[in-house]
Design an enzyme around this catalytic site. Structure first.
Site, PDB file in Angstrom:
ATOM      1  N   HIS A   3       0.879  -1.295  -0.105  1.00 50.86           N
ATOM      2  CA  HIS A   3       0.073   0.021   0.079  1.00 50.86           C
ATOM      3  C   HIS A   3       0.779   1.209   0.123  1.00 50.86           C
ATOM      4  O   HIS A   3       0.738   2.324  -0.755  1.00 50.86           O
ATOM      5  CB  HIS A   3      -0.898   0.072   1.118  1.00 50.86           C
ATOM      6  CG  HIS A   3      -1.831   1.292   1.300  1.00 50.86           C
ATOM      7  ND1 HIS A   3      -2.911   1.323   0.930  1.00 50.86           N
ATOM      8  CD2 HIS A   3      -1.584   2.513   1.950  1.00 50.86           C
ATOM      9  CE1 HIS A   3      -3.567   2.503   1.219  1.00 50.86           C
ATOM     10  NE2 HIS A   3      -2.499   3.325   1.734  1.00 50.86           N
ATOM     11  N   GLU A   4       1.668   1.406   0.909  1.00 53.15           N
ATOM     12  CA  GLU A   4       2.770   2.369   1.210  1.00 53.15           C
ATOM     13  C   GLU A   4       3.510   2.627  -0.046  1.00 53.15           C
ATOM     14  O   GLU A   4       3.777   3.974  -0.530  1.00 53.15           O
ATOM     15  CB  GLU A   4       3.345   2.668   2.236  1.00 53.15           C
ATOM     16  CG  GLU A   4       2.671   2.597   3.421  1.00 53.15           C
ATOM     17  CD  GLU A   4       1.854   3.696   3.643  1.00 53.15           C
ATOM     18  OE1 GLU A   4       1.913   4.596   2.977  1.00 53.15           O
ATOM     19  OE2 GLU A   4       0.724   3.782   4.154  1.00 53.15           O
ATOM     20  N   HIS A  31       1.837   4.586  -2.804  1.00 52.66           N
ATOM     21  CA  HIS A  31       2.099   6.110  -2.700  1.00 52.66           C
ATOM     22  C   HIS A  31       3.209   6.487  -3.077  1.00 52.66           C
ATOM     23  O   HIS A  31       3.511   7.517  -3.703  1.00 52.66           O
ATOM     24  CB  HIS A  31       2.000   6.362  -1.066  1.00 52.66           C
ATOM     25  CG  HIS A  31       0.673   6.621  -0.706  1.00 52.66           C
ATOM     26  ND1 HIS A  31      -0.420   7.217  -1.014  1.00 52.66           N
ATOM     27  CD2 HIS A  31       0.170   5.897   0.429  1.00 52.66           C
ATOM     28  CE1 HIS A  31      -1.577   6.990  -0.363  1.00 52.66           C
ATOM     29  NE2 HIS A  31      -1.292   6.164   0.641  1.00 52.66           N
ATOM     30  N   HIS A  80       3.281   6.849  -6.960  1.00 48.55           N
ATOM     31  CA  HIS A  80       2.671   8.074  -7.321  1.00 48.55           C
ATOM     32  C   HIS A  80       3.587   9.298  -7.312  1.00 48.55           C
ATOM     33  O   HIS A  80       3.695   9.965  -8.013  1.00 48.55           O
ATOM     34  CB  HIS A  80       1.416   8.264  -6.319  1.00 48.55           C
ATOM     35  CG  HIS A  80       0.489   9.204  -7.040  1.00 48.55           C
ATOM     36  ND1 HIS A  80      -0.745   9.467  -6.070  1.00 48.55           N
ATOM     37  CD2 HIS A  80       0.361  10.042  -7.911  1.00 48.55           C
ATOM     38  CE1 HIS A  80      -1.312  10.673  -6.529  1.00 48.55           C
ATOM     39  NE2 HIS A  80      -0.794  10.759  -8.063  1.00 48.55           N
TER      40      HIS A  80
END
Length: 683
Positions: free
Chosen positions: A470-471, A474, A477
């Site tokens: 999940h991290e 980020h 991105h």
């Protein structure tokens, strides 16, 4: 500027990574003061420019201004969250109102706002690229939203409120960190921790040793209400102690009590919203998000809460039946849920998730899971750079290159928990990509995995594997955003969109070729058995009533506090009673299913950037679940799919309306049906 302060010199390290070896806590405040003054001078020159306001002399000039301040701020806030020593905390307390005052001085400057508005009013007649035009619209919107159109008296009041709020949120985080450390649970005997793996017991022993408690065991608390160990500990009293310690954080009547702090935060946020012309802080926040209004948020949360609570009741009844059949029955309590959930999982799916940890060696998950999925999808590669120092000895630096060898930036991973690190997991940027400034991205992922004793492998839980993927979403991105203006760099998008890319990245955890590469036994190198993988898939909606309910409960508590108008917020509300009333209103007041965060330790809301915005995770998950279906329909883990997702969503950063970017990628608006199926919320 002076050579004596390393923060005021260009970094000699690759990609502009600050050389933290040369920086001390004493360097920060003097550097900030210099940077504040430099930025004010730059903005004053823009505002006083005698020539007519234009895109170049106003908007581009603003994007070029404040570079020194931005660099210093990102340098500092990286360590204030990941390595908050007492000296760093003291700097942050003094800095908070200074930073708030400086931001207001820029955002509320009447001469600057007049120039911004002049260009905004003429934007239809100017030859602007789509990114240029969006910059004009966003800058005007942000300044207006901040209060730039108010009269001077109102602005003065607003500035005082913002300074006080910045101090309070800093205090909230400091109190929470201190109370979390103080409440770490000490055990005298390993028998009290029966059920933990050798690695988990080793981590508890190391934590005790770090505190001078040789021969004992310390279980440090996670940011959220529950704890991963609750699913394994056979001793019910040990489970109770951990849960009880977690739930009283910030509400013990000691120096770290956060109740009055959060009440004042709520009052001031409501007052600020009234000054800015909104009925509540929630109305103020959502007005500049994709949701648009607190009513839209309420509609989604209430739509999901009823079926989630229904499913949680079914799950609770199944757990109670196991307890009743045990020969020593007792009413199911919150600290029992995780333990008996695993017993049901074992019975229904023949699946012991705790026993899976030997297949999730952290290094292998990183290299052959997280990195490999990104290489297969996007063509990027990662090279560890031990020669480049990070901000802490445990943080590792990787250089990232594109498929053609072009450098993209740096990725820093800080995996382990420590007393100076705030709880939870997050991504932040140290350097933001910008064509205008010629900068590439430097991004950080922080987790809070217990560190085993030297020589022991770090074995992750499946939840920790999910968090790492999940991290890293980020991080991608932040690395992939390719924009001209720094305001649009990285994850600078609407708060209720920012979780979307990270949630999409979780899909690769179970993708067959990725799972078979990283999920291999730490000793034998055997892959995770195919039948176990099948049972994992079969159990994907298992316990979703609980997990959805605890999340929605926290989201509604956030909304309830921030939907208060100024008059209601001014009342001396009892925190516990207010929470209970909010949970009853949405039908999520089951004592066995506590909210993921209670107010006094709800860092996302009272010391982070998610005030009135914790709903963002489920709001973004609508897009995420719909996107996962698109990948599956179009061949999954292919470079063509990766290129489309990167180009049309990740790569645009904040330079485009996020829902417009989503429609460009998907060809339509998102459908909620995939989310309902994923969480078992269909009829």
């Amino acid at each position: 500027m002076t050579d004596a302060n390393p923060l005021l010199e260009p970094s000699s390290l690759p990609y502009g990574l600050p050389d933290y070896r040369r920086i001390t806590a004493d360097d920060y405040l003097p550097a900030f003061r210099t940077a504040f003054a430099a930025h004010r001078d730059e903005v004053a020159r823009i505002a006083a420019d005698p020539s007519e306001a234009s895109f170049a002399n106003t908007f581009v000039a603003l994007e070029q201004s404040g570079r020194l301040l931005g660099d210093i701020a990102r340098t500092f806030y990286t360590v204030s969250s990941a390595d908050a020593t007492e000296a760093i905390q003291a700097v942050e307390e003094e800095l908070a109102p200074l930073m708030a005052a400086h931001q207001d001085a820029i955002q509320l400057d009447p001469a600057l706002y007049a120039r911004v508005r002049h260009v905004y009013d003429r934007r239809e007649d100017l030859d602007l690229s789509p990114e240029d035009r969006y910059l004009v619209e966003r800058r005007y919107r942000e300044m207006t939203h901040a209060g730039a159109a108010l009269g001077e008296d109102a602005k003065d009041g607003l500035t005082q409120l913002n300074q006080r709020l910045s101090s309070l949120t800093t205090t909230f985080e400091k109190n929470l960190l201190a109370d979390t450390n103080d409440l770490a649970v000490v055990f005298d005997d390993a028998a009290q921790l029966d059920g933990l793996t050798e690695g988990e017991l080793s981590a508890a022993g190391r934590a005790a040793g770090d505190r001078g408690l040789e021969g004992k065991y310390v279980v440090t608390l996670t940011l959220f209400t529950g704890h991963p160990y609750l699913s394994s500990l056979t001793d019910r009293e040990s489970r109770r102690r951990i849960m009880a310690a977690s739930r009283v954080r910030g509400s013990r009547g000691n120096a770290n009590d956060n109740r009055e702090v959060l009440r004042e935060i709520v009052r001031l946020r409501a007052d600020r919203a009234r000054i800015l012309g909104y009925d509540s802080h929630a109305a103020y926040v959502t007005a500049d998000e994709t949701a648009g209004s607190p009513e839209a948020v309420r509609e989604l949360l209430f739509r999901l809460a009823r079926p989630a609570a229904r499913n949680a009741r079914r799950e609770r009844d199944a757990l109670q039946r196991i307890i009743d059949a045990s020969g020593d029955p007792f009413p199911l309590a919150a600290h029992d849920w995780a333990f008996y959930t695993e017993r049901v999982r074992e019975a229904e799916y023949d699946l012991d998730r705790a026993a899976l940890r030997p297949w999730f060696d952290a290094e292998r998950v990183l290299q052959d899971g997280v990195f490999r999925a990104s290489t297969d999808l996007y063509g990027i590669t990662f090279t560890e750079r031990p020669d480049i120092p990070a901000y802490h000895p445990e943080a590792r630096v990787f250089e990232v290159h594109d498929a053609d060898g072009t450098p993209i930036g740096l990725y820093i991973l800080d995996l382990y928990t420590r007393d100076t690190k705030r709880g939870g997991a997050w991504m932040n940027s140290i350097v933001v990509q910008s064509r205008l400034r010629g900068t590439a991205a430097v991004v950080v992922n922080n987790l809070n995995v217990p560190q085993p004793s030297p020589g022991q492998p770090t074995l992750l839980t499946l939840d920790e594997v999910t968090t790492l993927f999940h991290e890293f979403g980020h991080a991608l991105h932040g690395l992939f955003a390719t924009v001209t203006y720094p305001s649009f760099g990285g994850t600078n998008v609407f708060r209720d969109f920012v979780e979307f890319p990270s949630q999409v990245n979780e899909m690769w955890i179970y993708w067959p070729e990725i799972l078979s590469a990283y999920a291999r036994h730490v000793d034998s190198d055997e892959p995770l058995p195919a039948d176990v993988v099948e049972r994992l898939h079969a159990s994907e909606t298992f316990n979703q009533g609980f997990s959805t309910s605890e999340y929605l409960a926290a989201s509604w508590i956030d909304q309830a506090w921030h939907r208060l108008g100024a008059d209601a917020a001014a009342e001396d509300l009892d925190v516990a009673e207010f929470e209970a009333g909010a949970l009853a209103e949405i039908g999520l007041d089951d004592p066995a299913v506590p909210t993921r965060y209670s107010s006094t330790y709800f860092a996302h809301v009272f010391s982070g950037g998610y005030s009135a915005g914790y709903y963002s995770y489920i709001w973004s998950e609508v897009l995420d679940a719909d996107t996962v279906e698109w990948f599956r329909e179009n061949g999954g883990l292919t470079r063509a799919n990766g290129a489309r997702f990167r180009q049309r969503l990740l790569g645009v950063g904040g330079s485009k309306d996020p829902l417009e970017a989503y429609r460009d990628f998907r060809g339509r608006d998102a459908d909620i049906a995939p989310l309902l199926r994923r969480r078992g919320l269909t009829a």
